[in-house]
Design an enzyme around this catalytic site. Structure first.
Site, PDB file in Angstrom:
ATOM      1  N   ASN A   1       0.794  -1.230   0.000  1.00 37.39           N
ATOM      2  CA  ASN A   1       0.000   0.000   0.000  1.00 37.39           C
ATOM      3  C   ASN A   1       0.828   1.283   0.000  1.00 37.39           C
ATOM      4  OD1 ASN A   1       0.733  -0.665   2.696  1.00 37.39           O
ATOM      5  ND2 ASN A   1      -0.874   0.658   3.494  1.00 37.39           N
TER       6      ASN A   1
ATOM      7  N   SER B   1      -0.019  -8.005   7.308  1.00 39.09           N
ATOM      8  CA  SER B   1      -1.196  -8.515   8.006  1.00 39.09           C
ATOM      9  C   SER B   1      -0.861  -9.040   9.395  1.00 39.09           C
ATOM     10  CB  SER B   1      -1.831  -9.642   7.185  1.00 39.09           C
ATOM     11  OG  SER B   1      -0.998 -10.791   7.193  1.00 39.09           O
TER      12      SER B   1
ATOM     13  N   GLU C   1       4.587  -4.036  12.252  1.00 35.27           N
ATOM     14  CA  GLU C   1       3.510  -3.060  12.048  1.00 35.27           C
ATOM     15  C   GLU C   1       2.409  -3.785  11.295  1.00 35.27           C
ATOM     16  OE1 GLU C   1       2.997  -0.231  13.253  1.00 35.27           O
ATOM     17  OE2 GLU C   1       4.962   0.223  14.107  1.00 35.27           O
TER      18      GLU C   1
ATOM     19  N   CYS D   1      -3.254   1.527   6.758  1.00 39.70           N
ATOM     20  CA  CYS D   1      -3.460   0.969   8.096  1.00 39.70           C
ATOM     21  C   CYS D   1      -3.907   2.051   9.069  1.00 39.70           C
ATOM     22  CB  CYS D   1      -2.192   0.280   8.599  1.00 39.70           C
ATOM     23  SG  CYS D   1      -0.730   1.334   8.595  1.00 39.70           S
TER      24      CYS D   1
ATOM     25  N   GLN E   1      -8.557  -7.845  -3.446  1.00 39.21           N
ATOM     26  CA  GLN E   1      -8.926  -6.786  -2.516  1.00 39.21           C
ATOM     27  C   GLN E   1     -10.329  -6.254  -2.818  1.00 39.21           C
ATOM     28  OE1 GLN E   1      -7.097  -5.726   0.253  1.00 39.21           O
ATOM     29  NE2 GLN E   1      -9.055  -4.758   0.698  1.00 39.21           N
TER      30      GLN E   1
ATOM     31  N   GLU F   1       8.962   3.059  14.543  1.00 38.14           N
ATOM     32  CA  GLU F   1       9.632   3.349  13.280  1.00 38.14           C
ATOM     33  C   GLU F   1       9.723   4.858  13.081  1.00 38.14           C
ATOM     34  OE1 GLU F   1       9.407   0.266  10.173  1.00 38.14           O
ATOM     35  OE2 GLU F   1       7.278   0.255  10.660  1.00 38.14           O
TER      36      GLU F   1
END
Length: 479
Positions: free
Chosen positions: A149, A226, A247, A281, A328, A459
């Site tokens: 993404n 995921s 993450e 996310c 998706q 991060e």
């Protein structure tokens, strides 16, 4: 003629068998063909990174600075080209693709500066004549696994600090977006990285990713993706006693209180829930709205949604591009149907759209009269789908916002300093926004969440050193 991109292993471009990269705005458009590594090549990449580590980890700050700065400068100079390729392979709009590319350049520029700001401590010992030095050293070979993404920003915010702090890398990008990954590796390679310091292994996660997890020579793994895969990364890393950073998902709340500026609230919801096709996310997938403003908010949001331009990502007029692929698209549709079956109302959108070219176009969907117990309110959809949950007051809104297995980001729209201050302190999320979309963060400050969203050090920014370095304490007796 389609381009063919190879993997980079020990300073050489290698690979034969290729996979095709398809444009989600036009499925007849092949972006290119890309090498697909197997277990043997993954092992070669790990061995190359291990061999390159001693020299790179002891290289001077100016050598690392030069590579990272050259990389930042070239990415910025080619932002339109790289951003266009990003939009073409991932489906986010051209403006978003260029913006993400600029962010990648800024990240490399920031960590180029960090190479010159590395520091340690000297403290006196409790014993006379003894000095104590506290320093940070590179962890070793870092495995980097990234999602589709944000195909250039997320690799940038993992690769840049890893190199800045002296680590060597085995990089496995998502199969859906290999062009962005290849571009950033090509630029770094030409910027002067010694062979073996950065290795690109495109291919299937079940093959390449698993080889990285199984190797005792990978000293740390940073993963974005995921929840299910993140758990497998964790279990495999514990087996080898390696550092790992995860993450994962989010089901982020945006609270809208009665005293909110309606225009601001609608802007925040529209941007946070649907821009980047909702494939973030940090997306605002739960809109938690107090009773007195609920109906006006829903009407205003539906009005704005009706004016969104949905189409080819490369069209300058497009505001919402396609979802990334057929899988998706089906997942988005399935969750919309689940929400309706559970009692929510499909108040707007949710249908496939036909455009001039065949692609994965979906009108953003708004589910109203939802509850926080519904699957569509609890599970990450990762598409342009948002649920509106009606609550009576701030206390209920906060309770609903925190009632989730995730804890990445949250937001509140209010004119009350009291409620904003209380929410910032009591929201169970790693990042909190006040009168801003839940999606959209700066590159120089920490990124990460709580609960099922994240594990390990943050991060980005200076906090990245916590993962990419290990602390050493050295004692010296002068005699």
């Amino acid at each position: 003629m389609n381009v063919f991109r190879k993997n980079l292993i020990d300073g050489e471009w290698v690979g034969d068998a290729g996979s095709r990269n398809i444009n989600p705005s036009d499925t007849g458009d092949v972006v290119g063909e890309y090498a697909s590594a197997g277990v043997e090549q993954a092992g070669q990449a790990i061995a190359a990174a291990k061999a390159a580590f001693p020299a790179w980890s002891r290289s001077g700050p100016l050598a690392r600075h030069a590579v990272l700065k050259k990389t930042a400068d070239e990415i910025m100079a080619r932002k339109d080209e790289i951003g266009r390729n990003l939009a073409r392979e991932e489906g986010k709009t051209l403006a978003e693709g260029i913006g993400e590319t600029i962010r990648a350049a800024q990240i490399f520029d920031f960590f180029a500066g960090e190479t010159l700001r590395l520091s340690g401590e000297m403290v006196p010992s409790v014993r006379p004549g003894v000095g104590v030095e506290i320093t940070r050293e590179a962890v070793g070979v870092v495995g980097i696994i990234t999602p589709w993404n944000f195909p250039i920003a997320i690799p940038a915010w993992k690769i840049a600090p890893a190199l800045a702090h002296g680590n060597t890398i085995v990089f496995k990008p998502a199969e859906l977006v290999p062009e962005s990954a290849w571009s950033i590796v090509d630029i770094l390679h030409r910027a002067g990285l010694p062979k073996g310091v950065l290795n690109l292994v495109m291919g299937k996660g079940s093959v390449v990713g698993q080889a990285m997890l199984d190797s005792p020579d990978v000293n740390a793994i940073t993963f974005t993706g995921s929840v299910g895969t993140g758990k497998r990364v964790a279990a495999a890393s514990v087996e080898h006693m390696r550092k790992f950073q995860l993450e994962m998902g989010g089901k982020n709340p945006l609270v809208v209180l009665d005293d909110a500026d309606l225009a601001v609230a609608v802007d925040c919801a529209l941007n946070g829930a649907f821009f980047s096709t909702g494939q973030r996310c940090t997306a605002s997938s739960r809109l938690i709205v107090t009773d007195a403003i609920h109906d006006r908010f829903v009407d205003a949001l539906k009005d704005r949604m009706g004016k969104l331009v949905i189409g080819d990502a490369l069209d300058a007029q497009t505001q919402i591009g396609p979802v990334v692929d057929a899988t998706q698209l089906k997942q988005d549709e399935d969750y919309i149907a689940i929400g309706v079956r559970e009692g929510a109302t499909l108040a707007f959108g949710g249908e496939r759209l036909d455009r001039k070219t065949p692609g994965f176009f979906l009108r953003p969907a708004l589910l109203t009269e939802a509850t926080n117990a519904m699957r569509s309110s609890r599970e990450e959809i990762f598409g342009p789908v948002a649920s509106v949950i009606r609550v009576k007051d701030y206390d209920e809104a906060l309770a609903v916002a925190n009632d989730t297995p995730f804890g990445l980001t949250s937001g509140i729209c209010t004119s009350s300093l009291k409620h904003a201050t209380h929410f910032k302190r009591n929201s169970e999320a790693g990042m909190v926004m006040v009168n801003l979309p839940t999606a959209g963060v700066d590159f120089h400050v920490p990124f990460g969440g709580r609960k099922g969203s994240s594990f390990g050090p943050r991060e980005q920014g200076r906090y990245a050193m916590e993962f990419y370095t290990t602390v050493k304490t050295a004692y010296t007796f002068a005699g």
